[in-house]
Write a protein that holds these residues in place. Structure first.
Motif, PDB file in Angstrom:
ATOM      1  N   ARG A 231       0.857  -1.184   0.000  1.00  0.00           N
ATOM      2  CA  ARG A 231       0.000   0.000   0.000  1.00  0.00           C
ATOM      3  C   ARG A 231       0.891   1.232   0.000  1.00  0.00           C
ATOM      4  N   LEU A 232       0.626   2.152  -0.917  1.00  0.00           N
ATOM      5  CA  LEU A 232       1.463   3.326  -1.096  1.00  0.00           C
ATOM      6  C   LEU A 232       0.657   4.597  -0.875  1.00  0.00           C
TER       7      LEU A 232
ATOM      8  N   LEU B 166       1.060   8.334  -1.618  1.00  0.00           N
ATOM      9  CA  LEU B 166       1.879   9.256  -2.411  1.00  0.00           C
ATOM     10  C   LEU B 166       1.583  10.682  -1.963  1.00  0.00           C
TER      11      LEU B 166
ATOM     12  N   TRP C 198       1.497  12.926  -9.665  1.00  0.00           N
ATOM     13  CA  TRP C 198       1.924  11.526  -9.612  1.00  0.00           C
ATOM     14  C   TRP C 198       1.434  10.796 -10.864  1.00  0.00           C
TER      15      TRP C 198
ATOM     16  N   ALA D 150       1.167   6.985 -10.961  1.00  0.00           N
ATOM     17  CA  ALA D 150       0.214   6.291 -10.085  1.00  0.00           C
ATOM     18  C   ALA D 150      -0.478   5.116 -10.782  1.00  0.00           C
TER      19      ALA D 150
ATOM     20  N   LEU E 294       1.961   2.291 -10.838  1.00  0.00           N
ATOM     21  CA  LEU E 294       2.128   1.712  -9.505  1.00  0.00           C
ATOM     22  C   LEU E 294       0.928   0.855  -9.117  1.00  0.00           C
ATOM     23  N   SER E 295      -0.252   1.230  -9.598  1.00  0.00           N
ATOM     24  CA  SER E 295      -1.479   0.500  -9.258  1.00  0.00           C
ATOM     25  C   SER E 295      -1.509  -0.903  -9.834  1.00  0.00           C
TER      26      SER E 295
ATOM     27  N   VAL F 118      -2.803   2.141  -4.202  1.00  0.00           N
ATOM     28  CA  VAL F 118      -2.230   3.488  -4.258  1.00  0.00           C
ATOM     29  C   VAL F 118      -3.258   4.525  -3.809  1.00  0.00           C
TER      30      VAL F 118
ATOM     31  N   THR G  40      -3.496   8.930  -3.040  1.00  0.00           N
ATOM     32  CA  THR G  40      -2.896  10.248  -3.016  1.00  0.00           C
ATOM     33  C   THR G  40      -4.013  11.273  -2.864  1.00  0.00           C
TER      34      THR G  40
END
Length: 246
Positions: free
Chosen positions: A5-6, A8, A17, A20, A23-24, A29, A31
């Protein structure tokens, strides 16, 4: 292995981002926009009350909304101070910290400044003299083309009126944050990224961060971390390494 889990942390808006979606593909993710940016309300309604702590509190609200019990915190450029403060505020659920344009402060003076005084001063002057040009063209030049025209337009659509934008910009650029002091207190895996050839954040600032945090993983990339495929790959390796070791 569970999906990382990020969180941002942006400088101004979640639109920065651009990696994103990438990254997903392998992580959850989240933000957000800073208070006063886009549809985000300014607490109290007074832009002069904006400070870093408001952004930190907004980040923590996002974590509460998601009900995450563990996560990585990620920041880039002036978002690194937010990321570090978020991790310091609630360190127990944080699995690791990744910082693009890594530095120990935003100091612009002295023998080894972390940030270019000349470049930030020029941007501040542009904001005050020609706000439309600052939003539409200055930010693109500032990030050395990291954002394409479509992304720049989306950022423009989120930017607040000049009085709010000025307060947000100055809170980011003109205050040197105690990033190094907070990092020294955190017993966390860390990833430090250097943007090679950056016009704003100095090589000396990154070198000082590496020297102060010898156990941190490192990577060098060719563009701003929030828009860098290279950073996305390094972040994936970092998160998976931390989870496998845990």
């Amino acid at each position: 292995m569970p999906r990382p889990r990020l969180l941002l942390c942006p400088q101004f808006t979640e639109v920065e981002w651009t990696i994103a979606p990438q990254l997903s593909e392998w992580a959850e993710v989240a933000t957000f926009d800073a208070p006063g940016v886009g549809a985000e309300p300014m607490p109290g309604g007074d832009p002069m009350g904006f400070d870093r702590e408001l952004v930190v509190q907004r980040a923590l609200q996002e974590i509460e909304r998601l009900d995450w019990d563990s996560y990585f915190v990620v920041g880039d450029a002036w978002g690194t101070a937010t990321a570090v403060r978020v991790a310091a505020a609630r360190p127990n659920p944080v699995l690791g910290l990744a910082l693009g344009h890594a530095s120990l402060s935003y100091q612009r003076e002295g023998r080894r400044p972390a940030v270019s005084k000349e470049v930030t001063a020029a941007m501040t002057q542009l904001l005050r003299s020609d706000y439309d040009s600052f939003v539409r063209y200055g930010m693109t030049q500032f990030t050395q083309g990291a954002f394409d025209e479509e992304t720049s337009e989306r950022i423009v659509a989120r930017f607040p009126p000049m009085d709010v934008a000025s307060r947000v910009w100055e809170a980011n650029v003109e205050r040197s944050e105690p990033i190094g002091e907070l990092l020294a207190q955190l017993d966390l895996p860390m990833l430090l990224a250097k943007h090679d050839g950056c016009l704003v954040f100095t090589a000396e600032g990154y070198e000082d961060a590496v020297r102060a945090l010898p156990g941190a993983r490192r990577t060098s990339i060719s563009r701003a971390s929030s828009a860098s495929d290279e950073f996305a790959v390094a972040l994936k390796d970092f998160c998976e390494g931390v989870l496998s070791e845990g």
